[in-house]
Design an enzyme around this catalytic site. Structure first.
Site, mmCIF file in Angstrom:
data_model
loop_
_atom_site.group_PDB
_atom_site.id
_atom_site.type_symbol
_atom_site.label_atom_id
_atom_site.label_comp_id
_atom_site.label_asym_id
_atom_site.label_seq_id
_atom_site.Cartn_x
_atom_site.Cartn_y
_atom_site.Cartn_z
ATOM 1 N N GLY A 188 0.786 -1.240 0.000
ATOM 2 C CA GLY A 188 0.000 0.000 0.000
ATOM 3 C C GLY A 188 0.812 1.281 0.000
ATOM 4 N N ASP A 243 1.277 3.441 4.554
ATOM 5 C CA ASP A 243 0.181 4.072 3.839
ATOM 6 C C ASP A 243 -0.902 4.519 4.821
ATOM 7 O OD1 ASP A 243 -0.227 1.426 4.461
ATOM 8 O OD2 ASP A 243 -1.304 0.914 2.630
ATOM 9 N N ASP A 246 -4.439 1.670 10.872
ATOM 10 C CA ASP A 246 -5.845 1.425 11.174
ATOM 11 C C ASP A 246 -5.928 0.951 12.632
ATOM 12 O OD1 ASP A 246 -8.503 0.759 10.949
ATOM 13 O OD2 ASP A 246 -8.254 -0.802 9.472
ATOM 14 N N THR A 247 -6.026 -0.347 12.879
ATOM 15 C CA THR A 247 -6.028 -0.824 14.270
ATOM 16 C C THR A 247 -4.653 -0.652 14.909
ATOM 17 O OG1 THR A 247 -5.375 -3.062 13.662
ATOM 18 C CG2 THR A 247 -7.733 -2.602 13.751
ATOM 19 N N LEU A 251 1.376 -2.617 12.482
ATOM 20 C CA LEU A 251 2.496 -1.758 12.822
ATOM 21 C C LEU A 251 3.190 -2.205 14.107
ATOM 22 C CD1 LEU A 251 3.850 0.683 11.718
ATOM 23 C CD2 LEU A 251 2.303 2.118 13.008
ATOM 24 N N ASP A 302 -5.699 -0.286 -1.882
ATOM 25 C CA ASP A 302 -6.563 -1.099 -2.730
ATOM 26 C C ASP A 302 -7.781 -1.586 -1.981
ATOM 27 O OD1 ASP A 302 -5.078 -2.957 -1.037
ATOM 28 O OD2 ASP A 302 -5.993 -4.513 -2.254
HETATM 29 P P1 IMP Z 1 -3.903 -2.355 10.840
HETATM 30 O O1 IMP Z 1 -3.053 -3.493 11.245
HETATM 31 O O2 IMP Z 1 -5.346 -2.594 11.226
HETATM 32 O O3 IMP Z 1 -3.421 -1.023 11.313
HETATM 33 O O4 IMP Z 1 -3.975 -2.388 9.269
HETATM 34 C C1 IMP Z 1 -3.180 -1.636 8.458
HETATM 35 C C2 IMP Z 1 -3.292 -2.112 7.044
HETATM 36 O O5 IMP Z 1 -4.647 -2.370 6.669
HETATM 37 C C3 IMP Z 1 -2.821 -1.049 6.102
HETATM 38 O O6 IMP Z 1 -1.436 -1.136 5.896
HETATM 39 C C4 IMP Z 1 -3.619 -1.340 4.864
HETATM 40 O O7 IMP Z 1 -2.958 -2.298 4.097
HETATM 41 C C5 IMP Z 1 -4.915 -1.913 5.369
HETATM 42 N N1 IMP Z 1 -5.968 -0.887 5.422
HETATM 43 C C6 IMP Z 1 -6.529 -0.343 6.524
HETATM 44 N N2 IMP Z 1 -7.471 0.548 6.209
HETATM 45 C C7 IMP Z 1 -7.506 0.594 4.868
HETATM 46 C C8 IMP Z 1 -8.298 1.351 3.930
HETATM 47 O O8 IMP Z 1 -9.143 2.183 4.259
HETATM 48 N N3 IMP Z 1 -8.043 1.107 2.612
HETATM 49 C C9 IMP Z 1 -7.123 0.209 2.191
HETATM 50 N N4 IMP Z 1 -6.362 -0.508 3.039
HETATM 51 C C10 IMP Z 1 -6.560 -0.328 4.361
HETATM 52 MG MG MG Z 2 0.241 -1.569 4.888
#
Ligand code: IMP
Ligand code: MG
Length: 337
Positions: A188, A243, A246-247, A251, A302
């Site tokens: 991303g 990129d 989110d949660t 990371l 995406d």
């Molecule tokens: P986390 O582990 O929940 O923080 O997820 C992060 C990953 O989820 C990002 O690196 C993206 O690949 C994907 N992601 C989270 N939200 C979105 C979105 O709105 N559009 C596209 N990809 C997302």
């Molecule tokens: Mg990512």
């Protein structure tokens, strides 16, 4: 059942979890499924959530504590037992995925809990938020939802370029006289990384990692690095370029991996911050834009490998799929204290 061993807390008691662990996930080397199997979850979505936490190696305990909310003299008239406790984050999570009618009761209980136990961190995960969370991994009632194309544009190509240039300025200023190692988690961050590095005024190396994802073909039971760095980050000034956060679970995992190499410094630069969905708090040194809890596409992001090549960032129009699991069989529901 798990809540039979729950410790009861009165206001003023220390909100630490020790003992009374019902389903503790992932002590090194143990099969997390065994922890899941030992727990009598009140609802299948709780089990799925536990599985997701296991995947990201986030330790959890199911219903370890009951909080006294109301009492008459010696008699306790109302209690509350949050679903999960995440010890590493010192965070309780209550899922309101059961009957919609129970949601307002839970909201009230959570408010009362916050009043009585101000030091207790608790997060409500509403049904809708939860469905979106797992839909990201291809699970739950929203997973099959078709897109109806791209919706409102949140950030135009020009707006993005302007912001990326500003971020690069800040980074260049902070890293003056040093050489950065830019690390990206595929895929991303592709556009963001490419633009950011071109605006940097300090020398930078680039390297990439890839991870297995929850429910993915090679996902397995726990997140894995499917492609590791080729450069050695030890003693380097590492800037992780993301990129979107989110949660924060991805990371958290990546940062722990990079920290093990003992870099000279480690910081995160993310283009987008979906702050409202954060579960694991991660320090973000540079943030491009804070974004709402919507699914975004374009500029590298995406939706099922679609829309990555758009030069702008937009909402994706998702068909509102009928939710078949909204009313689970009564037998599955358990009214909790
Ligand atoms: P986390 O582990 O929940 O923080 O997820 C992060 C990953 O989820 C990002 O690196 C993206 O690949 C994907 N992601 C989270 N939200 C979105 C979105 O709105 N559009 C596209 N990809 C997302
Ligand atoms: Mg990512």
């Amino acid at each position: 059942m798990a809540n039979l061993v729950a410790t009861v807390l009165e206001p003023g008691a220390a909100p630490v979890a020790e003992g009374a662990a019902a389903g503790r996930a992932r002590p090194a080397g143990r099969n997390p499924r065994s922890a899941i199997k030992k727990v009598a979850f009140a609802h299948p979505s709780e089990e799925e959530f536990a599985r997701l936490l296991d995947f990201y190696q986030i330790e959890w305990v199911y219903e370890p504590r009951s909080f006294m909310l109301q009492w008459e003299g010696e008699r306790v008239t109302e209690m509350f037992t949050p679903d999960f406790y995440l010890p590493a984050l010192d965070l309780y999570i209550e899922m309101t995925t059961l009957k919609p009618g129970l949601t307002s009761v839970k909201n009230r209980k959570v408010r009362r809990l916050r009043e009585l136990y101000p030091d207790v961190k608790i997060k409500l995960l509403a049904r809708r938020d939860y469905d979106r969370l797992v839909a990201k991994y291809g699970h739950g009632p929203l997973a099959g939802a078709k897109t109806e194309g791209v919706g409102r544009i949140l950030f135009s190509a020009d707006q993005i370029q302007m912001r990326v240039r500003q971020l690069a300025k800040e980074v260049s200023r902070d890293y003056q006289g040093r050489r950065i190692l830019l690390v990206g988690v595929l895929r991303g961050m592709l556009c963001f990384m490419a633009d950011l590095m071109r605006y940097l005024e300090v020398p930078a190396d680039v390297d990439f990692m890839a991870l297995s994802y929850y429910g993915g073909e090679n996902g397995g039971e726990a997140v894995r690095i499917t492609k590791d760095l080729e450069m050695n980050p030890s003693g380097r000034h590492v800037l992780l370029v993301e990129d979107i956060v989110d949660t924060g679970m991805t990371l958290t995992y990546v940062l722990a991996h990079l920290e093990a190499y003992q870099p000279a410094s480690l910081a995160v630069c993310t283009l987008l911050d979906k702050k409202v969905r954060r579960l694991t708090d991660v320090p973000l040194a540079y943030i491009g834009f804070e974004v709402p809890d919507e699914f975004l596409v374009g500029y590298g992001l995406d939706y099922r490998e679609e829309y990555r090549n758009l030069p702008f960032i937009a909402l994706v129009k998702q068909e509102e799929k009928k939710d078949e699991t909204a009313a689970p069989p009564a037998a599955r529901e358990r009214q909790k204290p």
